[in-house]
Motif scaffolding. Structure first.
Motif, mmCIF file in Angstrom:
data_model
loop_
_atom_site.group_PDB
_atom_site.id
_atom_site.type_symbol
_atom_site.label_atom_id
_atom_site.label_comp_id
_atom_site.label_asym_id
_atom_site.label_seq_id
_atom_site.Cartn_x
_atom_site.Cartn_y
_atom_site.Cartn_z
ATOM 1 N N TYR A 48 0.841 -1.202 0.000
ATOM 2 C CA TYR A 48 0.000 0.000 0.000
ATOM 3 C C TYR A 48 0.871 1.245 0.000
ATOM 4 C CZ TYR A 48 -3.203 -3.626 1.651
ATOM 5 O OH TYR A 48 -3.928 -4.790 1.763
ATOM 6 N N MET A 73 0.521 -5.371 -9.845
ATOM 7 C CA MET A 73 -0.690 -4.829 -10.452
ATOM 8 C C MET A 73 -1.541 -4.142 -9.385
ATOM 9 S SD MET A 73 -3.207 -7.202 -12.712
ATOM 10 C CE MET A 73 -2.284 -7.628 -14.165
ATOM 11 N N HIS A 75 -4.990 -3.453 -7.729
ATOM 12 C CA HIS A 75 -6.295 -4.094 -7.638
ATOM 13 C C HIS A 75 -7.180 -3.282 -6.712
ATOM 14 C CE1 HIS A 75 -5.333 -8.567 -8.774
ATOM 15 N NE2 HIS A 75 -5.154 -7.743 -9.775
ATOM 16 N N THR A 77 -10.438 -3.794 -4.163
ATOM 17 C CA THR A 77 -11.375 -4.703 -3.506
ATOM 18 C C THR A 77 -12.731 -4.021 -3.444
ATOM 19 O OG1 THR A 77 -9.650 -5.664 -2.131
ATOM 20 C CG2 THR A 77 -11.908 -5.893 -1.337
ATOM 21 N N MET A 87 -11.963 -8.859 -6.261
ATOM 22 C CA MET A 87 -10.889 -7.927 -6.616
ATOM 23 C C MET A 87 -10.946 -7.665 -8.108
ATOM 24 S SD MET A 87 -7.503 -9.281 -4.627
ATOM 25 C CE MET A 87 -7.451 -10.938 -5.289
ATOM 26 N N HIS A 89 -8.805 -5.524 -11.396
ATOM 27 C CA HIS A 89 -7.634 -4.790 -11.853
ATOM 28 C C HIS A 89 -8.001 -3.319 -12.079
ATOM 29 C CE1 HIS A 89 -4.545 -4.291 -15.351
ATOM 30 N NE2 HIS A 89 -4.163 -3.669 -14.268
ATOM 31 N N GLU A 104 -5.102 1.374 0.487
ATOM 32 C CA GLU A 104 -5.223 0.964 1.886
ATOM 33 C C GLU A 104 -6.057 -0.314 1.971
ATOM 34 O OE1 GLU A 104 -7.078 4.270 3.847
ATOM 35 O OE2 GLU A 104 -8.834 4.189 2.568
ATOM 36 N N PRO A 105 -5.895 -1.079 3.064
ATOM 37 C CA PRO A 105 -6.631 -2.336 3.180
ATOM 38 C C PRO A 105 -8.141 -2.139 3.000
ATOM 39 C CG PRO A 105 -4.954 -2.223 4.871
ATOM 40 C CD PRO A 105 -4.967 -0.877 4.181
ATOM 41 N N GLY A 106 -8.737 -3.012 2.229
ATOM 42 C CA GLY A 106 -10.166 -2.936 1.977
ATOM 43 C C GLY A 106 -10.515 -2.051 0.785
ATOM 44 N N GLY A 107 -9.531 -1.290 0.288
ATOM 45 C CA GLY A 107 -9.751 -0.443 -0.879
ATOM 46 C C GLY A 107 -8.873 -0.897 -2.018
ATOM 47 N N HIS A 109 -5.203 -1.987 -3.506
ATOM 48 C CA HIS A 109 -3.922 -2.530 -3.050
ATOM 49 C C HIS A 109 -3.022 -2.799 -4.231
ATOM 50 C CE1 HIS A 109 -6.580 -6.064 -3.600
ATOM 51 N NE2 HIS A 109 -5.506 -6.680 -4.056
ATOM 52 N N MET A 111 -1.039 -5.500 -5.746
ATOM 53 C CA MET A 111 -0.989 -6.952 -5.666
ATOM 54 C C MET A 111 0.338 -7.374 -6.289
ATOM 55 S SD MET A 111 -3.615 -9.499 -5.420
ATOM 56 C CE MET A 111 -3.973 -11.082 -6.166
#
Ligand SMILES: [Cu+2]
Lengths: 153, 209
Positions: A48, A73, A75, A77, A87, A89, A104-107, A109, A111
């Motif tokens: 992140y 890449m 991604h 979420t 998820m 691209h 950020e986590p949950g948004g 990321h 990958m």
């Protein structure tokens, strides 16, 4: 006085870990980068960061590369109203003028697929970001605990 | 297929759709397809989810093995670097904070991508988050049956931008099963660990079922 290779190495590792200042490239500022430690190298890693645009014109993140991943890449979420997550691209996301691209986590990321080795807690790795206007910048990404949920303070 | 309660027509439709996807029905777009992640928190809507799967060592594990304890169940897959770790980190925090009550709660990571996960060290994966988390994988049929029993949705989706060329869409909530085996509630994705902890503690102290 001679600096041994290992001392040099230790120095660069530390320099990476304590990196806290935002990195400036053109009108962009990259900040708050971190990755979660991976379990081995057979599963994708997640990382992140935040890119702020201090300029008056939008820019775009058009490329990514890192020696730790053969397939990095962006991604996103999404969690549907019914609670189903998936998820997708994200290609060339915009960094709006005066705005930011926030991973950020949950948004969103980064990958890191096809890892070339495990992401080990306490280490760092270089990540090159290529922007349409601002050009290319390489940052050091600290690898935090597998239970980390945000960048180190 | 065993159900403690009959499926609603909507759920039947969803399952038919999910099975088509599992059969590799090409060209289906899922962006608009609703997923049944489970009933809302309606107290009278009781049912008993069941599963019969295998742990990483190949031992058969069933829902009956956990009577007398609470089950905290998450459906996921290990090639998921964002949602799955986020939830497992919360579960790990809850287990740490439960202290001596932790023995009364069994967290389970139920793989919706069992063939791939079983070959990738499922136990190593779950233990990296918390040693108490039990990773389960089974045959595709047993996995489907478990998901149906919990009334949750998952589907394999072909995606060139995913590792191995596919990803899994899956229900992202945590499900709580009581000591008698009854489905009690779900904690939606993103529920803070502190909230889950408080709810569990209220139940362990007898203030809630
Ligand atoms: Cu991803």
């Amino acid at each position: 006085m001679k600096l041994s290779i290992s001392a040099l190495l230790a120095f660069t590792l530390c320099a990476g870990v304590v990196q806290a200042d935002p990195i400036r490239q053109g009108n962009l500022e990259v900040d708050g980068a971190w990755a979660r430690a991976s379990i081995g190298a057979s599963r994708p890693g997640g990382a992140y960061f935040t890119v702020r645009n201090l300029g008056n014109e939008a820019d775009r993140l058009i490329g990514l590369s890192s020696p730790v991943s053969a397939m990095p890449m962006l991604h996103e979420t999404t969690v549907s109203e019914e609670g189903v997550s998936r998820m997708a691209h994200v290609e060339a996301p915009e960094i709006p003028a005066g705005g930011a691209l926030v991973l950020e986590p949950g948004g969103m990321h980064l990958m890191l697929m096809e890892l070339t080795g495990p992401l080990e807690e306490g280490g760092t790795f270089p990540l090159t970001l290529i922007f349409e206007t601002a050009g290319e910048v390489t940052i050091e990404v600290p690898v935090l605990s597998i239970r980390a949920t945000g960048p180190e303070e | 297929m065993r159900h403690a309660m009959p499926l609603t027509p909507l759920q039947k439709t969803l399952w038919a759709a999910a099975m088509l996807a599992a059969a590799g029905f090409a060209g289906l777009t899922w962006s608009g397809a609703p997923g049944a992640s489970g009933p809302s928190n309606v107290a009278q809507d009781t049912f008993r989810p069941e599963f019969r799967l295998e742990d990483a060592a190949g031992r058969v594990v069933t829902s009956d093995d956990f009577r007398g304890r609470y089950l905290l169940v998450f459906f996921g897959f290990t090639n998921c670097p964002d949602v799955c770790p986020t939830t497992l980190i919360e579960v790990a925090q809850v287990m740490d904070d439960l202290g001596s009550d932790a023995a009364q709660v069994q967290p389970i990571f139920l793989s919706v991508d069992p063939a791939r996960d079983a070959g990738m060290g499922l136990a190593e994966y779950t233990a990296a988050f918390h040693p108490s988390i039990l990773g389960l994988a089974g045959s595709p049929e047993a996995t489907q049956a478990a998901a149906e029993s919990f009334k949750v949705f998952f589907a394999r989706e072909d995606d060139a931008a995913a590792p191995g060329g596919y990803g899994m869409a899956h229900a992202s909530a945590l499900y709580l099963v009581g000591p008698e085996g009854d489905w009690l509630r779900q904690y939606d994705y993103g529920t803070p660990a502190a909230e889950i902890l408080a709810d569990l503690q209220a139940r362990l102290q007898g203030h809630l079922p």
